[in-house]
Scaffold this motif. Structure first.
Motif, PDB file in Angstrom:
ATOM      1  N   ASN A   1      56.257  12.321  54.695  1.00 41.04           N
ATOM      2  CA  ASN A   1      55.807  11.423  56.141  1.00 41.04           C
ATOM      3  C   ASN A   1      54.443  10.745  56.761  1.00 41.04           C
ATOM      4  OD1 ASN A   1      58.447  10.529  55.925  1.00 41.04           O
ATOM      5  ND2 ASN A   1      59.214  12.260  57.500  1.00 41.04           N
ATOM      6  N   LYS A   2      53.646  12.463  56.531  1.00 41.45           N
ATOM      7  CA  LYS A   2      52.270  11.961  57.682  1.00 41.45           C
ATOM      8  C   LYS A   2      51.557  11.929  56.665  1.00 41.45           C
ATOM      9  CE  LYS A   2      52.620  16.295  60.810  1.00 41.45           C
ATOM     10  NZ  LYS A   2      51.994  17.267  61.553  1.00 41.45           N
ATOM     11  N   VAL A   3      51.748  12.253  54.667  1.00 39.77           N
ATOM     12  CA  VAL A   3      51.156  11.462  53.851  1.00 39.77           C
ATOM     13  C   VAL A   3      50.616  10.085  54.151  1.00 39.77           C
ATOM     14  CG1 VAL A   3      50.405  11.809  51.879  1.00 39.77           C
ATOM     15  CG2 VAL A   3      50.345  13.937  52.997  1.00 39.77           C
ATOM     16  N   GLU A   4      51.905   9.332  53.761  1.00 35.79           N
ATOM     17  CA  GLU A   4      52.346   7.871  54.005  1.00 35.79           C
ATOM     18  C   GLU A   4      51.870   6.955  54.973  1.00 35.79           C
ATOM     19  OE1 GLU A   4      56.741   7.763  53.560  1.00 35.79           O
ATOM     20  OE2 GLU A   4      56.874   8.298  51.290  1.00 35.79           O
ATOM     21  N   LYS A   5      52.049   8.289  56.076  1.00 35.97           N
ATOM     22  CA  LYS A   5      51.725   7.381  57.222  1.00 35.97           C
ATOM     23  C   LYS A   5      50.228   7.078  56.945  1.00 35.97           C
ATOM     24  CE  LYS A   5      55.266   8.052  59.642  1.00 35.97           C
ATOM     25  NZ  LYS A   5      55.381   9.077  62.141  1.00 35.97           N
ATOM     26  N   ARG A   6      49.106   8.222  56.943  1.00 31.63           N
ATOM     27  CA  ARG A   6      47.961   7.760  56.229  1.00 31.63           C
ATOM     28  C   ARG A   6      46.936   7.147  55.482  1.00 31.63           C
ATOM     29  NH1 ARG A   6      47.560  13.761  57.307  1.00 31.63           N
ATOM     30  NH2 ARG A   6      47.204  14.112  54.897  1.00 31.63           N
ATOM     31  N   LYS A   7      48.563   6.921  54.507  1.00 37.52           N
ATOM     32  CA  LYS A   7      48.237   6.145  53.790  1.00 37.52           C
ATOM     33  C   LYS A   7      46.700   6.635  52.958  1.00 37.52           C
ATOM     34  CE  LYS A   7      50.212   1.564  55.298  1.00 37.52           C
ATOM     35  NZ  LYS A   7      49.665   0.210  56.017  1.00 37.52           N
ATOM     36  N   GLU A   8      46.398   7.836  51.731  1.00 33.89           N
ATOM     37  CA  GLU A   8      45.423   8.269  52.285  1.00 33.89           C
ATOM     38  C   GLU A   8      45.833   8.215  50.459  1.00 33.89           C
ATOM     39  OE1 GLU A   8      43.931  12.928  51.833  1.00 33.89           O
ATOM     40  OE2 GLU A   8      45.785  12.209  52.461  1.00 33.89           O
ATOM     41  N   SER A   9      43.961   8.318  49.763  1.00 36.05           N
ATOM     42  CA  SER A   9      44.237   7.120  48.181  1.00 36.05           C
ATOM     43  C   SER A   9      44.655   8.740  47.386  1.00 36.05           C
ATOM     44  CB  SER A   9      43.512   6.779  47.137  1.00 36.05           C
ATOM     45  OG  SER A   9      42.172   8.005  47.495  1.00 36.05           O
ATOM     46  N   ALA A  10      45.782   8.631  46.632  1.00 37.14           N
ATOM     47  CA  ALA A  10      45.797   9.655  44.973  1.00 37.14           C
ATOM     48  C   ALA A  10      44.434  10.469  45.084  1.00 37.14           C
ATOM     49  CB  ALA A  10      46.709   9.406  44.126  1.00 37.14           C
TER      50      ALA A  10
ATOM     51  N   ARG B   1      41.984  16.061  45.489  1.00 44.84           N
ATOM     52  CA  ARG B   1      41.008  16.383  45.765  1.00 44.84           C
ATOM     53  C   ARG B   1      40.554  17.669  46.542  1.00 44.84           C
ATOM     54  NH1 ARG B   1      36.025  12.029  45.240  1.00 44.84           N
ATOM     55  NH2 ARG B   1      35.825  11.370  43.218  1.00 44.84           N
ATOM     56  N   ARG B   2      42.265  17.136  47.596  1.00 47.87           N
ATOM     57  CA  ARG B   2      42.414  18.232  49.198  1.00 47.87           C
ATOM     58  C   ARG B   2      42.901  19.157  48.673  1.00 47.87           C
ATOM     59  NH1 ARG B   2      46.148  17.437  52.055  1.00 47.87           N
ATOM     60  NH2 ARG B   2      46.458  14.941  51.819  1.00 47.87           N
ATOM     61  N   GLN B   3      44.077  18.916  47.295  1.00 46.38           N
ATOM     62  CA  GLN B   3      45.164  19.622  47.225  1.00 46.38           C
ATOM     63  C   GLN B   3      44.157  20.969  46.594  1.00 46.38           C
ATOM     64  OE1 GLN B   3      47.603  18.141  45.435  1.00 46.38           O
ATOM     65  NE2 GLN B   3      49.309  17.919  47.281  1.00 46.38           N
ATOM     66  N   LYS B   4      43.231  20.801  45.187  1.00 41.61           N
ATOM     67  CA  LYS B   4      42.640  21.646  44.735  1.00 41.61           C
ATOM     68  C   LYS B   4      41.388  22.187  45.311  1.00 41.61           C
ATOM     69  CE  LYS B   4      39.905  20.999  40.353  1.00 41.61           C
ATOM     70  NZ  LYS B   4      38.535  21.956  40.892  1.00 41.61           N
ATOM     71  N   ALA B   5      41.128  21.858  46.860  1.00 41.59           N
ATOM     72  CA  ALA B   5      39.899  22.887  47.311  1.00 41.59           C
ATOM     73  C   ALA B   5      40.955  23.890  48.143  1.00 41.59           C
ATOM     74  CB  ALA B   5      39.642  21.487  48.105  1.00 41.59           C
ATOM     75  N   MET B   6      41.942  23.701  48.522  1.00 47.12           N
ATOM     76  CA  MET B   6      42.992  24.292  48.779  1.00 47.12           C
ATOM     77  C   MET B   6      43.196  25.114  48.442  1.00 47.12           C
ATOM     78  SD  MET B   6      45.065  21.390  51.573  1.00 47.12           S
ATOM     79  CE  MET B   6      45.787  23.165  52.552  1.00 47.12           C
TER      80      MET B   6
END
Length: 826
Positions: A412-421, A426-431
Motif C-alpha cells: 500500500n505504501k509503494v502504491e501511494k508513492r507511485k514509484e517507478s518499476a 534498483r532499490r531492492q537490488k541495493a538492499m
C-alpha cells in the motif's frame, strides 16, 4: 448429562409455544423483523439449484458460526436477523429430497442451535418446531440407507462376478482398442461406488441433524418437559426418540464394521460415521438425565429391526465394542449409570426381565468400571507435549498473519508513492546486495547461498498451511481431553449413588404480591419445615448402593481420581512460566473442576475411603500446599496475582471443604498454620487490577470464598478458646461488611455465625457470649439482613438458580429469628 440440577422453569410459560403451536402474534414478539420474503421464496423455489444457492449463501453469512456468536454479543442483526419464518423455511428444506439442499439446511439449523446463545432467539417454540422435523429426517434417511444397503450388496456382488469374468477374458488375446476402452470405463465410478457415495450423504445429513437435536436437548430449550414429551410422541409412524436413536446407533455400528471388512470409505466418511455414533449416544444420554418417564420407556423398548433384542442389552453390547469411537462407548456407560441411579425411583423391571440388581452387579462392576479405568488416565508428559505443540503452531500462525499484514502495508505504501518499476528494482537490488554482504561477513557463507531456507511446496498459502497445522494440534489436544472429561463426569454420577433428586420439597418464600419474608411467610416456613422430614442429599443406606460403592473403592477408582486431580494441579501451576493458549488452560480448569466434584461425591458416599486420621491428614496437607502455590502473592489481605484461574482455586477449596465435612477425624489434626491459611482465604478481597472483570472470574472467586467460609465454620465447631474465636469472628465480620461480598458468601457467613453463637446455654464455654458482646455481632446481623435481601433481589433479576435463591431466603428468615432470639423476643 451430569447430576447438575436443572434450573426451575419460570412461571406462566406459554405451553402452546413449548409444543410448537406458534401463533403469528407470538412470533412477532419473540423475533425481530427478518429477511425479505424474496429470500424465503428462493429457499422454497421449485428449482433445486436456486434453493441450494440461497442456502449456501445463508450458511456462509447469516448462519455462519462467527456471525451467530457476534450477533448475540452485539445484539445487532444485519439483513433483518433470523426470524421464525426463516427457520420454518429452513426446517422445510431439511426434508428436501435434493441432498445438497438438505445438507445446507441441516448445517444452518445445526449452527443456529449450537452457536446462537441468545435465549430470546432459541425459545421453547423453536425447539418444539425443530425437534420433530429433525427426528423425521433422521428416520427418513435411515430408511433410505437400509434400501441403499441392499442395493450396495447386490452391486458389489455383481461387480465381483464381472471382475472375475473380466480377468478370465484378459488372459485371452485382446486388441489395443478394447483395452483402451476398458481403461476409460475403469476411471468412471462403479455402481457400487455411486451407491456408497449416496449412503454417505445421508449419513452426513443424519450427523448434522443429531448435532442440532443434541444441542436442543442439552441446552435450555429441552429442559422443558413438554418438548421431551413431544419427542416421545409418535413421529413418522411408530418411530419416536428412543427407537430412532437406537436405530442410528445399531446401523452406524454395523456400517463402521463393514468398512473394515466389506468395502472402504474415505477418511472424511469415517469421520462422519464416528460423529454420528458419538452424537446419537450423546443425545440419548442427555435425554435420559433425570427423566423417569424416558428411562421407563427405555426399559420396555426392544429393537425390532434385524435383531429383536432388549434396548439395555444392546447398549451394553455397544459399549463393549472396541471398534467404536471411545466417546460413543463412554456415553453408553453414562446411560447405564443414569438408568441404574434412577431405577429405585421407577421400581420396574424391563420387558425382558432384566433384573435391576443383576444390571448393577454385572454392567457396572464388570463392564462400566473397567472402561472408566481405561480412560481415567492423565499423563503430564503427554499433556505437556500436546499443549506445547498447540502453543508452537499458534505462535507460527500469528507470526504468519503478522507477516502478511506487513506485506500488505508495504504494498500500500509503494502504491501511494507511485514509484517507478525501475526505481523499485534498483532499490531492492541495493538492499539485497547489502544484506548478502552483511551475511557473508558474519557467517562466511557465499552470498548466493539461500541460507538454508526451503521453498514451501504446499499448494496452500503459508497462512493457510500454518492454520491447518494449528487446527490439527488443537484437534489432538481436544481428542485427548474429551474422553477424560466424560469419564470423570460418569464417575461423578456413579459415586453419587441412587436416590431422588427431585426438588418437590422446596418452597418459594414469596407471597402472591412478591413481598418476601414477612411474619406470615415465616410461619409457613416453620410449618413446612416441621411437616417435611429432612433427608440427606447423599443417603447411601440402600444396601445395593453400599455394595456398589464398596466395590468401586476396591477397584481403585477413587485413588485414581485423586492422583489425576493432583497431576492436573501441578500441570496448571507449571503453565505459569509458559505461553499457553487460553483454550488449553480452560480445558485444564474444566478437568480440575470435574475432578473436584467427583472427589466430593466420593468423600460423601464412599465413607471408608481415606477415613483414618492419618490418610485424611496427609491429603489435607497436600491440598494446603497446592492452594499456597496457586496463590502467588498477597498484599494487605487482597489477592494480587494467582498462578491459576479462580476456577482452579475453587476446585481445590471444594475438596478441602469436603474433607473437613465428611472426615471428622481430620479436625483433630488442624493446627494454627491450617487455620491461618483458611482465615486468609476468607478475608481475601476480589482483585481489580490483575485480572479481567469477567462474570466467570467473579463467580469463581465468590465460590472459592464461600468454600473457605464453610470450612472455617466446620473448624469452629471444635472446642476453642475465646482468643481464637475472636480471630474467627473478626475475619467473618470483616468479609461480611465488604461491599463486594456476594449473596452466597454473606449467607454462608450468617449461617456460620448463627452456628457459633446460637447456643442456648450462656454458661456453656463454647457459646463464646463475651466475644459475641464485645464484637457487637448482633448489630452486624441487623445491618446485614437488609443488605442481603437487596443482593438476593439483584440476583433474581440476573436469573440466578432457583435452589440458591431459596437457600438464601431461608438464611434471611433464620437470621431474623436469630436476632429475635438474642433480644429475648422468642
Amino acid at each position: 448429562m451430569g447430576k447438575q440440577s436443572r434450573k426451575k422453569q419460570q412461571k406462566n410459560k406459554n405451553k402452546n409455544a413449548a409444543l410448537g403451536k406458534i401463533t403469528s402474534e407470538n412470533a412477532a414478539k419473540k423475533v425481530p423483523s427478518g429477511p425479505s420474503s424474496a429470500l424465503i421464496s428462493r429457499i422454497r423455489h421449485g428449482d433445486a439449484r436456486l434453493r441450494h444457492g440461497s442456502l449456501a449463501a445463508l450458511s456462509s453469512t447469516l448462519f455462519d458460526p462467527e456471525s451467530l456468536s457476534s450477533s448475540c454479543k452485539k445484539k445487532e442483526k444485519k439483513n433483518g436477523g433470523i426470524t421464525l419464518e426463516l427457520l420454518q423455511a429452513l426446517a422445510e428444506r431439511i426434508m428436501d429430497n435434493d441432498m445438497p439442499c438438505a445438507m445446507c439446511a441441516a448445517g444452518c439449523i445445526s449452527n443456529y442451535v449450537l452457536f446462537s446463545n441468545d435465549e430470546e432467539e432459541i425459545g421453547e417454540s423453536t425447539g418444539g418446531l425443530l425437534s420433530p422435523i429433525l427426528l423425521g429426517k433422521i428416520e427418513k434417511s435411515c430408511g433410505i440407507i437400509l434400501k441403499l444397503g441392499v442395493d450396495l450388496t447386490n452391486a458389489t456382488t455383481k461387480m465381483h462376478s464381472n471382475e472375475a469374468a473380466s480377468s478370465e477374458r484378459d488372459d485371452e488375446k485382446m486388441n489395443d482398442k478394447k483395452s483402451k476402452k476398458q481403461k476409460e470405463e475403469h476411471k468412471k465410478k462403479s455402481p457400487a461406488e455411486k451407491i456408497l457415495a449416496s449412503m454417505m450423504e445421508h449419513w452426513y445429513v443424519i450427523s448434522l441433524c443429531l448435532h442440532a437435536l443434541c444441542g436442543l436437548i442439552e441446552g435450555s430449550v429441552a429442559t422443558n418437559q413438554d418438548i421431551l414429551a413431544s419427542l416421545l410422541s409418535e413421529v413418522m409412524g411408530n418411530e419416536n426418540l428412543l427407537t430412532i436413536l437406537l436405530k442410528v446407533m445399531f446401523m452406524g455400528a454395523e456400517m463402521l464394521t463393514k468398512t473394515s471388512t466389506t468395502f472402504s470409505i474415505s477418511e472424511e466418511g469415517q469421520k462422519t460415521l464416528s460423529d454420528t455414533l458419538i452424537y446419537s449416544s450423546r443425545t440419548l444420554h442427555a435425554a435420559l438425565d433425570e427423566n423417569k418417564v424416558l428411562i421407563s420407556s427405555l426399559l420396555e423398548t426392544k429393537l425390532g429391526f434385524d435383531a429383536d433384542i432388549n434396548a439395555m442389552q444392546f447398549i451394553l453390547t455397544y459399549m463393549e465394542n472396541s471398534t467404536l469411537p471411545s466417546m460413543a462407548r463412554l456415553h453408553c456407560a453414562g446411560i447405564i449409570v443414569t438408568v441404574r441411579n434412577m431405577l429405585p425411583n421407577i421400581g420396574k423391571k424391563d420387558s425382558s426381565g432384566f433384573v435391576i440388581v443383576e444390571m448393577d452387579n454385572t454392567a457396572i462392576l464388570s463392564k462400566v468400571v473397567p472402561l472408566l479405568h481405561q480412560y481415567l488416565d492423565y499423563r503430564p508428559d503427554i499433556a505437556a507435549a500436546l499443549w506445547n505443540r498447540v502453543s508452537e503452531t499458534n505462535e507460527k500462525m500469528k507470526a504468519e498473519v503478522e507477516d502478511e499484514k506487513m506485506e500488505k502495508e508495504i504494498v500500500n505504501k509503494v502504491e501511494k508513492r507511485k514509484e517507478s518499476a525501475r526505481s523499485i528494482c534498483r532499490r531492492q537490488k541495493a538492499m539485497k546486495d547489502a544484506a548478502a554482504k552483511a551475511t557473508s561477513d558474519s557467517t562466511g557463507e557465499d552470498k548466493n547461498t539461500p541460507n538454508g531456507k526451503t521453498q514451501n511446496t504446499s499448494s496452500l498459502s503459508p497462512q493457510e498451511d500454518k492454520l491447518e497445522q494449528y487446527e490439527k494440534a488443537l484437534d489432538s489436544w481436544s481428542n485427548a481431553c474429551l474422553p477424560l472429561k466424560l469419564a470423570i463426569e460418569i464417575t461423578t454420577n456413579l459415586c453419587a449413588g441412587s436416590g431422588s433428586n427431585q426438588s418437590d420439597g422446596l418452597h418459594s418464600y414469596e407471597d402472591d404480591e412478591g413481598e418476601m419474608w414477612d411474619d406470615v411467610m415465616e410461619a409457613k416456613l416453620m410449618s413446612s419445615s416441621q411437616s417435611t422430614p429432612e433427608k440427606s442429599d447423599n443417603d447411601v443406606s440402600n444396601s445395593w448402593d453400599v455394595r456398589l460403592l464398596s466395590n468401586v473403592q476396591t477397584s481403585g477408582i477413587p485413588d485414581r481420581i485423586l492422583s489425576l486431580f493432583g497431576a492436573v494441579i501441578l500441570s496448571a501451576i507449571k503453565c505459569r512460566n509458559e505461553t499457553i493458549v487460553k483454550i488449553v488452560i480452560d480445558d485444564l480448569m474444566e478437568i480440575l473442576s470435574k475432578s473436584s466434584s467427583c472427589l466430593c461425591n466420593i468423600l460423601s458416599s464412599v465413607t471408608t475411603w481415606k477415613c483414618t486420621e492419618e490418610d485424611a491428614s496427609a491429603v489435607w496437607k497436600e491440598l494446603c500446599s497446592a492452594i499456597q502455590n496457586a496463590i502467588q502473592t498477597k498484599e494487605l489481605d487482597k489477592l494480587v496475582t494467582t498462578v491459576i484461574p479462580f476456577v482452579g482455586i475453587t476446585a481445590i477449596t471444594g475438596v478441602m471443604l469436603a474433607f473437613a465435612r465428611h472426615r471428622p477425624l481430620l479436625l483433630n489434626t488442624i493446627g494454627e498454620q491450617e487455620l491461618t491459611l483458611v482465615l486468609d482465604l476468607v478475608k481475601s478481597e476480589k482483585p481489580t487490577t490483575s485480572i479481567k472483570e469477567e462474570n466467570d472470574d467473579v463467580e469463581a472467586f465468590e465460590e472459592f470464598q464461600h468454600n473457605a467460609v464453610a470450612t472455617l465454620g466446620i473448624f469452629s465447631t471444635q472446642p476453642h478458646s475465646d482468643e481464637v474465636n475472636a480471630t474467627i469472628c473478626d475475619a467473618l465480620l470483616k468479609t461480611l461488611c465488604l461491599h463486594s461480598t456476594g449473596a452466597a458468601v454473606m449467607s454462608e457467613i450468617l449461617n456460620v455465625l448463627m452456628d457459633i453463637y446460637g447456643a442456648y446455654d450462656d454458661d456453656d464455654p463454647n457459646s463464646h457470649c463475651e466475644v459475641f458482646g464485645q464484637k457487637n455481632v448482633l448489630n452486624y446481623f441487623q445491618k446485614s439482613i437488609s443488605v442481603l435481601k437487596k443482593k438476593i433481589l439483584e440476583e433474581e433479576i440476573r436469573n440466578k438458580g432457583f435452589d440458591e435463591l431459596e437457600m438464601w431466603k431461608e438464611t434471611v428468615l433464620n437470621a431474623k429469628r436469630f436476632v429475635k432470639y438474642k433480644k429475648g423476643q422468642l
